[in-house]
Design a protein around this motif. Sequence first.
Motif, PDB file in Angstrom:
ATOM      1  N   GLY A  51      -3.762   6.711  14.797  1.00  0.00           N
ATOM      2  CA  GLY A  51      -4.095   5.613  15.699  1.00  0.00           C
ATOM      3  C   GLY A  51      -4.044   4.240  15.049  1.00  0.00           C
ATOM      4  N   ILE A  52      -3.549   4.163  13.829  1.00  0.00           N
ATOM      5  CA  ILE A  52      -3.474   2.908  13.077  1.00  0.00           C
ATOM      6  C   ILE A  52      -2.044   2.713  12.607  1.00  0.00           C
ATOM      7  CG2 ILE A  52      -4.279   1.667  11.022  1.00  0.00           C
ATOM      8  CD1 ILE A  52      -6.817   3.423  11.164  1.00  0.00           C
ATOM      9  N   LEU A  53      -1.554   1.498  12.697  1.00  0.00           N
ATOM     10  CA  LEU A  53      -0.234   1.177  12.165  1.00  0.00           C
ATOM     11  C   LEU A  53      -0.396   0.945  10.664  1.00  0.00           C
ATOM     12  CD1 LEU A  53       2.751   0.593  12.850  1.00  0.00           C
ATOM     13  CD2 LEU A  53       2.102  -1.816  13.064  1.00  0.00           C
ATOM     14  N   ASP A  54      -0.149   1.987   9.891  1.00  0.00           N
ATOM     15  CA  ASP A  54      -0.356   1.912   8.446  1.00  0.00           C
ATOM     16  C   ASP A  54       0.772   1.152   7.767  1.00  0.00           C
ATOM     17  OD1 ASP A  54      -2.768   3.451   8.290  1.00  0.00           O
ATOM     18  OD2 ASP A  54      -1.568   5.243   8.652  1.00  0.00           O
ATOM     19  N   ARG A  55       0.381   0.180   6.957  1.00  0.00           N
ATOM     20  CA  ARG A  55       1.277  -0.576   6.078  1.00  0.00           C
ATOM     21  C   ARG A  55       0.507  -0.722   4.779  1.00  0.00           C
ATOM     22  NH1 ARG A  55       0.471  -5.009   8.655  1.00  0.00           N
ATOM     23  NH2 ARG A  55       1.733  -6.296   7.297  1.00  0.00           N
ATOM     24  N   VAL A  56       0.572   0.326   3.947  1.00  0.00           N
ATOM     25  CA  VAL A  56      -0.339   0.434   2.817  1.00  0.00           C
ATOM     26  C   VAL A  56       0.387   0.800   1.522  1.00  0.00           C
ATOM     27  CG1 VAL A  56      -2.296   1.105   4.281  1.00  0.00           C
ATOM     28  CG2 VAL A  56      -0.828   2.877   3.312  1.00  0.00           C
ATOM     29  N   ILE A  57      -0.244   0.425   0.413  1.00  0.00           N
ATOM     30  CA  ILE A  57       0.148   0.926  -0.891  1.00  0.00           C
ATOM     31  C   ILE A  57      -0.849   2.022  -1.214  1.00  0.00           C
ATOM     32  CG2 ILE A  57       0.380   0.448  -3.352  1.00  0.00           C
ATOM     33  CD1 ILE A  57       0.974  -2.462  -2.606  1.00  0.00           C
ATOM     34  N   GLU A  58      -0.312   3.205  -1.559  1.00  0.00           N
ATOM     35  CA  GLU A  58      -1.160   4.343  -1.859  1.00  0.00           C
ATOM     36  C   GLU A  58      -1.022   4.756  -3.316  1.00  0.00           C
ATOM     37  OE1 GLU A  58      -1.231   6.837   2.297  1.00  0.00           O
ATOM     38  OE2 GLU A  58       0.530   7.099   0.997  1.00  0.00           O
ATOM     39  N   ARG A  59      -2.118   5.253  -3.863  1.00  0.00           N
ATOM     40  CA  ARG A  59      -2.140   5.890  -5.181  1.00  0.00           C
ATOM     41  C   ARG A  59      -2.279   7.378  -4.905  1.00  0.00           C
ATOM     42  NH1 ARG A  59      -5.868   8.112  -8.729  1.00  0.00           N
ATOM     43  NH2 ARG A  59      -5.472   7.706 -10.931  1.00  0.00           N
ATOM     44  N   VAL A  60      -1.316   8.162  -5.384  1.00  0.00           N
ATOM     45  CA  VAL A  60      -1.283   9.594  -5.111  1.00  0.00           C
ATOM     46  C   VAL A  60      -1.294  10.343  -6.440  1.00  0.00           C
ATOM     47  CG1 VAL A  60       0.032  11.456  -4.011  1.00  0.00           C
ATOM     48  CG2 VAL A  60       0.086   9.144  -3.023  1.00  0.00           C
ATOM     49  N   VAL A  61      -2.229  11.272  -6.593  1.00  0.00           N
ATOM     50  CA  VAL A  61      -2.281  12.107  -7.794  1.00  0.00           C
ATOM     51  C   VAL A  61      -2.888  13.458  -7.407  1.00  0.00           C
ATOM     52  CG1 VAL A  61      -4.505  11.139  -8.563  1.00  0.00           C
ATOM     53  CG2 VAL A  61      -3.011  12.241 -10.210  1.00  0.00           C
ATOM     54  N   ASP A  62      -2.239  14.522  -7.831  1.00  0.00           N
ATOM     55  CA  ASP A  62      -2.708  15.880  -7.560  1.00  0.00           C
ATOM     56  C   ASP A  62      -3.778  16.219  -8.597  1.00  0.00           C
ATOM     57  OD1 ASP A  62      -3.095  18.466  -6.747  1.00  0.00           O
ATOM     58  OD2 ASP A  62      -1.070  19.157  -7.227  1.00  0.00           O
ATOM     59  N   ILE A  63      -4.998  15.793  -8.352  1.00  0.00           N
ATOM     60  CA  ILE A  63      -6.093  15.915  -9.315  1.00  0.00           C
ATOM     61  C   ILE A  63      -6.394  17.366  -9.647  1.00  0.00           C
ATOM     62  CG2 ILE A  63      -8.560  15.477  -9.697  1.00  0.00           C
ATOM     63  CD1 ILE A  63      -8.191  12.961  -7.892  1.00  0.00           C
TER      64      ILE A  63
END
Length: 180
Positions: free
Chosen positions: A106-118
């Motif tokens: 429900g949100i127009l995402d325009r994001v920088i994400e940090r992704v790590v398989d902890i």
Amino acid sequence: LMTGGVLVNAARAWDQNDDRTALSASMRGAEERMYIELTHASLEGNPAIGVAALTLAANPGNTISFQRPLDVAGANWSPVTLYRLRNEDVDANLAMGVAEDADNNGILDRVIERVVDINGDGLLTGNGEIVVLARDIDNVTFTEADGLLTVTMVGRRRIGESGGDVIQADTLSFTVNVSN
């Protein structure tokens, strides 16, 4: 009566100023987190897995993955960390259109994400495995030359009452020495 109008106008100006600083603050927060982690990233490969520790996406350059050595000898390495842009605003109009909510939140995402398989399960569903670093971002680029990594973020945000017609744009660029 006149005082009420002045107060309303002052409140609107205050809200617009808050809107303007929110984009800049979001970008500065992402810069701080990325700078700290990327400063400790390594251009050299991890001999245990035989791959380069810092990898830039070929095109358009809005993704970077890296590892950090956890000890001086290089025997232990962090899990692979990825910074990526996730921009659902296909037509770049800052308004959600048909098929622009890819994750159905429900949100127009325009994001920088940090992704790590902890936890190493390959699912990216654990606590802290996907973290939003900045919002309202149209583009982020990572370029590396001679051990210097340049990160540039470009963002836009509607400001004013109910996301008005005024659009604030901001660009932030910083350089990190990753020649270790």
